[in-house]
Design a protein around this motif. Sequence first.
Motif, mmCIF file in Angstrom:
data_model
loop_
_atom_site.group_PDB
_atom_site.id
_atom_site.type_symbol
_atom_site.label_atom_id
_atom_site.label_comp_id
_atom_site.label_asym_id
_atom_site.label_seq_id
_atom_site.Cartn_x
_atom_site.Cartn_y
_atom_site.Cartn_z
ATOM 1 N N CYS A 1 -10.325 14.878 -26.192
ATOM 2 C CA CYS A 1 -11.192 14.184 -27.362
ATOM 3 C C CYS A 1 -10.056 13.765 -28.177
ATOM 4 N N TYR B 1 -11.165 11.342 -31.456
ATOM 5 C CA TYR B 1 -11.779 10.966 -32.459
ATOM 6 C C TYR B 1 -10.982 10.212 -33.695
ATOM 7 N N ASP B 2 -10.708 8.973 -33.369
ATOM 8 C CA ASP B 2 -10.274 8.194 -34.382
ATOM 9 C C ASP B 2 -10.826 7.993 -35.699
ATOM 10 N N ARG C 1 -25.199 7.920 -31.000
ATOM 11 C CA ARG C 1 -24.041 7.636 -31.923
ATOM 12 C C ARG C 1 -23.859 6.375 -32.299
ATOM 13 N N VAL D 1 -17.289 3.804 -28.198
ATOM 14 C CA VAL D 1 -17.972 4.963 -28.205
ATOM 15 C C VAL D 1 -18.289 5.683 -26.698
ATOM 16 N N PRO E 1 -17.736 12.965 -25.520
ATOM 17 C CA PRO E 1 -16.243 13.182 -26.043
ATOM 18 C C PRO E 1 -15.252 13.668 -25.137
ATOM 19 N N GLN F 1 -12.579 10.247 -24.039
ATOM 20 C CA GLN F 1 -11.969 9.701 -25.050
ATOM 21 C C GLN F 1 -10.858 9.137 -24.744
ATOM 22 N N THR G 1 -14.079 6.790 -30.300
ATOM 23 C CA THR G 1 -14.843 7.930 -31.125
ATOM 24 C C THR G 1 -16.138 8.448 -29.827
ATOM 25 N N LEU H 1 -20.551 13.794 -32.036
ATOM 26 C CA LEU H 1 -19.690 14.839 -32.662
ATOM 27 C C LEU H 1 -20.481 16.268 -32.041
#
Length: 215
Positions: A17, A19-20, A41, A119, A122, A125, A144, A147
């Motif tokens: 994971c 998540y920039d 998302r 996108v 998770p 990524q 990303t 979540l």
Amino acid sequence: MNEDVRRAARKLWDFHCIYDALGPADVIIGLGSYDIRVALRCAELFHAGHAPRIVFTGASGNWTRGLFPGREADAFREAAERAGVPAGAIAVEAEATNIGENIRFSRDLAPGARDVILVTKPQTQRRCRATMDRQWPEVRAAITAPLTAYEDQPLPHHDERALICEMVGDLRRFRPYAELGFQTAVAVPDEVAAAADLLVDAGFTDHLPKEALGG
């Protein structure tokens, strides 16, 4: 599933994971998969004003044949439209069968793009980051995903065992795929490599690349 396995799986999850941080972009690219939450998302980011258009990319793969009526990109487009994204703001690329093709074929639908939000699931990524850096290096890319917490990621059609096998397999692809020029090199910390070894020894080998299985 015992606690040693779950601790090792979470170690891989945390590594995969990214998540920039997200800012404004020219386009949102949603990578097709078995996880329709990626499309939602993308819709969320569109409605938040991060980009004026979305490209969905993906044909059908081993994990999605029979899951959707058609191709992944079409299923994602339909989900985004149900979530309120105008049809005119969506482009579809429905031929790609791997992440490298997802990126290269989407690039052709976004000429002149300088800032891109990619996108994906998770746990995909980091692989997407390495592939993006090799296949489309001239853009500024933020990676990303939905979540989703680890415990909420398994789905009825892709359970926890499948998730763990996927994470192990992607980790073991980093080195050979970099050597083949598919992606940039990824430095894997010793503790993450050890967690992957534990999971392989525990039998989570369904997604290993053929060379790791001696094939």
